[in-house]
Design an enzyme around this catalytic site. Structure first.
Site: not given
Lengths: 512, 512
Positions: A126, A259-261, A374, A433
């Site tokens: 995170y 796959l990893g940090v 939003r 976008y």
């Protein structure tokens, strides 16, 4: 963790920037009522959450690195997608993490991965938690840990000679720019989430900055990476460029924590541009403006800003009232001298320069406030989504029409606003976008969002667009990502994952 | 295959461009004798080779796709490295391939991989065969097939709207540019091997073009790839850019035939530049010239040519007689307007513009003839090697000194020429390219080359350079590549390889 300013646990950004009920009502009356059916009620900001007990007890050896209070767990339950905000507003927090871990060193990361493997817990890295694709929530049933890298926030080295910075993954955008500014340097990477997202998050999700061309995706700035996997550390060499085998960084950029940090990176920085020039152009015919942008970038021009707003976007977000498209152009550094060349190309396509046009400023203000707006729209009962992709030029017209049609067909009341702008442009195509706003039935917001999201994503895939230019895949884009990549490439990623994370504890459900 | 012009089977390029014995002797007398001890003898061009019988019989179903004659096998035994030419000149062809296969379609590639798996033969993909790192020879003991993709040479589609071309792997540089020229387009990718190398070879080795900055590595032009593995086909989506997971192209770019056979690509092309400007500058102090180049690229300038020749290179290859360095600068397209900015930066570092300087033309001529000259020098008994790397700016001075010292120490007679130029420059560092010339003992050329290569590669690794900026890894750079990548990343590649090529038939010994 004491902060001088609280971040919102349920919505975007700073808690005190959220529109209060009165501001929501004002927005409804002034901006929405004329064209959007809303009931006028405002979903209240929720009370502080109270969660059930966690299923994990932190290891005593590193207890101080963990938090298990309801607020920390609730704040790490989701990212900031529409569905995340709706679920948080409704207090749906059953699947919040059991623990939040805040490592202070790479060694802490190694230790927590070891421990998680031992107790059979999933670990979801995170950064700033701004994922809008379900990238930071675990959707399995077992216990899980949210690995918040925010305390791995050291700017270790600023190398002026080689214009690079060694930075830990948990550094947020503003802190990095603040550290570079006194040296006359900048990373020049400004995703819309800049204030609330981290270097590690940018790298793991291949974030796009707001510059339209040239080096803009975080990939373009990476000199070297350090990644901790459950089996140990991976470091790529720090060199300006190498042709030695497939790039190691390429495996981890976009790996979304599976796959990893990513714990540290050498990033290329640049001198702050001394000169910036900009222009605003109006185009009566939208597709002529599209052709102008194509012509401009294919002529070898590399504007820093090249935001083409379609007529709906120009009206809603830039205050244009003539029904035409708007092109916001900017050049920086030595390229500033090339603005006249760009203007000439635009004129050949019917574009006219608008002196003292407020469109640029209006757009910028709306852009910066957009995520807070939003959240207010959500509380007013609307479905709001942003969808982005990239496609070749020749596919754009059809893709644009297909997205608009898909939204109109899927929106329950058939009243929907769809606007489009280009965030990035390449010689072979734009990155469009889309912003979608449509009324929802109270209580059915997530289902309606799901339907629209599915319809739009199907339309994009059928029109030859990628499921994401810069929002990443996470869990929400997974079906289309699976459709877009070759099964054998997916198999190769799966094999790589098994070799780095044999027990599959890292962000399960993402990537493979 | 009938050709109007024969390629050399033992040395570089066209057979009729090789220096004949008289030309070799003239080169010796005029250019070498004054400063390099040579015996004056010239190793003869070898007779056509006659090899023993192959250990494989082509499958009757696709017999016409195979060649097993001595000439075809000899021509595919090696690449074009120093050691390759020496071994071919000496008739050392014991390890030539048993068969050469020329697929005409992607389906043929599938079929030959199936058959090779069934008979237990290794398959080494072969583009133009210009590898200088042992990339196209098999060093195992079993039977092997050289998979020459030269008949997979269709330019399938030229897409002017999106400025892209769909091209098969076996297309050579000149054929591609010839096809693009009538459309006003160019790939703008010109490796030194351009005339004799293929699209597939460029992609598999991450080739570098001769432009100094901006898009120049083949990676920069790849829109999509199609790769045949022993398990099937992998295709990446054709979009201008995507943030969906780790880039699939990234796994195959630089995979050097070990993960799959690249059979087709969509490449971005560009309009031919209307405007080109250039300048030649002299610098009395080499390191000031280095600083000027750094300053220039860090100021945001992106010259197409930015070849800094050190004093030795300036003298030998550009005819400079003042003992100073030379900087050959060029700008193309809209950036041509920025040449004055670059000149001002150079002047601040003591550079002076040299009007009507022949250095650029002299260098270009020497550059284009360099591989033929190299073959002549080999026949005259010299060890000739080019070594390239990339490092950060702050490491360059030490790296340059270390390479020169390593050559001097390893050269048997202590008489060695080492020159250096920058082939590419990045904001964070240059890609220096060294040419090494030193006398060898006849018959011990390869051992001496090995010693020098090892000493120089060790020096580069110890100085923080990569083992290759654009020559690839092959077999010759393997030990240093293994030292430069993390073991866990190597493990991930090995896992990916096993998932795509479970029997390990593709270019064994390369990459993993």
């Amino acid at each position: 963790m004491s902060r001088w300013r609280e971040k919102s646990w349920w919505g975007w950004g700073w808690a005190d920037e959220a529109l209060d009920d009165a501001a929501c009502r004002k927005l409804a009356e002034q901006a929405l009522r004329p064209w959007m059916p809303i009931d006028g009620s405002v979903l209240p900001i929720p009370f502080d959450p109270l969660l059930g007990p966690p299923r994990l007890v932190p290891p005593s050896m590193m207890e101080e690195a963990f938090a298990s209070d309801s607020m920390a767990r609730a704040a790490h339950a989701y990212g900031k997608a529409f569905r995340d905000v709706v679920r948080a507003l409704h207090g749906e927090l059953e699947h919040a993490p059991d623990l939040v871990c805040y490592p202070r060193t790479a060694h802490d990361v190694v230790a927590v991965l070891d421990w998680a493997e031992a107790v059979g817990a999933a670990v979801v890295p995170y950064g700033g938690g701004t994922s809008v694709v379900g990238g930071v929530e675990y959707r399995g049933d077992g216990p899980w840990i949210s690995l918040d890298l925010g305390r791995l926030n050291r700017i270790a080295e600023i190398d002026e000679v080689n214009q690079a910075v060694r930075v830990q993954a948990g550094v947020f955008g503003p802190a990095l720019e603040d550290a570079l500014r006194p040296h006359g340097l900048t990373l020049r990477h400004f995703p819309q989430s800049f204030e609330f997202s981290t270097v590690g998050g940018w790298l793991a999700t291949r974030a796009g900055g707001h510059y339209a061309t040239g080096p803009t995706r975080i990939d373009d700035f990476v000199e070297a990476l350090r990644v901790i996997t459950p089996l140990g550390s991976v470091e790529s060499p720090r060199v300006p460029s190498s042709g030695a085998g497939p790039a190691a960084t390429g495996l981890f950029l976009g790996s979304e924590g599976a796959l990893g940090v990513i714990v540290e990176a050498w990033l290329r920085v640049t001198r702050r541009p001394e000169r910036k020039v900009s222009a605003s152009l109006g185009f009566p015919v939208y597709l002529e403006a599209v052709a102008a942008v194509r012509d401009l970038v294919q002529a070898g021009l590399r504007p820093s800003n090249c935001r083409l707003l379609d007529p709906a976007e120009a009206m809603l977000n830039a205050g244009a009232r003539d029904g035409g498209a708007r092109l916001l152009l900017g050049f920086e550094g030595p390229s500033a001298a090339l603005l006249p060349v760009a203007l000439e190309i635009c004129r050949a396509h019917g574009g006219t320069e608008r002196e003292h046009d407020p469109a640029g400023d209006t757009f910028r203000a709306a852009f910066l406030r957009a995520p807070y707006t939003r959240d207010a729209l959500i509380r007013l009962g609307l479905v709001v989504e942003t969808v982005e992709t990239a496609c070749t030029w020749s596919r754009f017209e059809q893709l644009h029409a297909a997205v608009v049609a898909a939204v109109q067909a899927a929106a329950p009341t058939r009243v929907a606003v769809v606007t489009c702008r280009f965030t990035h442009v390449y010689p072979d195509g734009p990155a469009p976008y889309f912003t979608v706003i449509t009324p929802a039935r109270r209580g059915a917001e997530v289902e309606i969002w799901d339907e629209i999201k599915t319809a739009v994503s199907d339309a994009i895939a059928a029109s030859g667009g990628t499921i994401t230019h810069h929002h990443a895949v996470g869990r929400d884009h997974r079906p289309w990502y699976d459709g877009e990549r070759s099964p054998l490439f997916a198999g190769a990623l799966r094999a790589a994952k098994r070799s780095l994370d044999p027990r599959g504890i890292l962000n399960p459900g993402v990537l493979v």
